[in-house]
Write an enzyme that holds these catalytic residues in place. Sequence first.
Site: not given
Length: 398
Positions: A219-220
């Site tokens: 998610d990063t």
Amino acid sequence: MITLLALGALSSVAFADTSTFTFTAPASSPTDTSPFYVGPSNGSLPHTKTVHGCVFDRFIQIWLENTDFASASASSVYQKLSAQGITLTGYYAVTHPSEPNYIAAVGGDFWGLGSDDFETIPTNISTVVDLLELENISWGEYMENMPTDGYKGYNYTNSDGYTYYVRKHNPLIIYDAVSQNPARAARIRNFNDFAYDVGNNTLPQWFFVTPNMKDDGHDTDVDYQSQWLDYWLVPLLQNPHFNSEKTLILLTFDENETYNINNQVYSILLGSAIPDHLKGTTDDTFYTHYSTITTIQNNWKLRNLGRQDCNKTVSNVFKFVAEQTGYQNNGLTNTSTLPLLNITGTIPGPLNPEYWVPYLAPNTSCVGAGKGPTYVPPGTNMLLNANTAPAPVNLTAS
């Protein structure tokens, strides 16, 4: 046996906006417990006798997410880690998306899966756990932000409203032979358990580490991943309870991010088992996630699963191990013509409703890297094999 040598490519997928995420250490060190990890520790694992291997006595896998080789190689943290180990420039994931890669690395096949759906794999399908337990080699998993040991849920959302833990990145929980066995399920542990185990020097000989959805980069991005590695892995390399004598650590990715190129992922071998003269070197031998299975088979002279771990094309043993044991790899390198491993949804299997075939018996005629026989779980129908399997059926047709 279902082959991996198929053609195809998919477009890249979209990921979350990473601009709002800033890494914050959950504890003062990776050997401390934290309320952020959610689940309290159940105490440390018991001390067990070390089963010595030919080249290493402990094998640790740390998996990160969805990063192209070029992106990781440009990171200063990955460069610093590569200087301490062997960079595997010919290491490839086996398919897309995430979940099939995880289950392949412990079960020797991804069973045709082309999604991240909630799946369960029957109890008569074996995994590396069976092979390790036959030789009394201790094992475990450590899942960041998993709420309880052996948690079977699809995901878990922390009190801050963010879903940090997902089942699809927990390979052994997907196999019923592990998740439905209470003693085995208890060895799928969270990071508070890890703090106890490393503190009490009871870490198992084989274990798999999955950071949460931010820390693994899903998610990063690679910068966030790198900050987590600097916090968690870099200091642990100096900890003798983690990087004990004859420890081999694989830092790798489940898959790359760009689906329309072959599935090369940046991978590094680290740990005390790496000879000094190989630190800071590269190895262009062709490896896949199946190589993690064949390498432990070769090191501890284990049996085989009778799956893709016996497919010589995709299951080379890590070169520095093979050279010490006398094992002969297939000679493929990163410059060879390699199978396309960036495909999804096109391989027949019991988890592919568009090309469904049943679970087949393991191939007992194959010879694995450990030279032992094929392990056949109880309840296996040996009459249902590659020679008698029905043609693929499209279950999604009306």
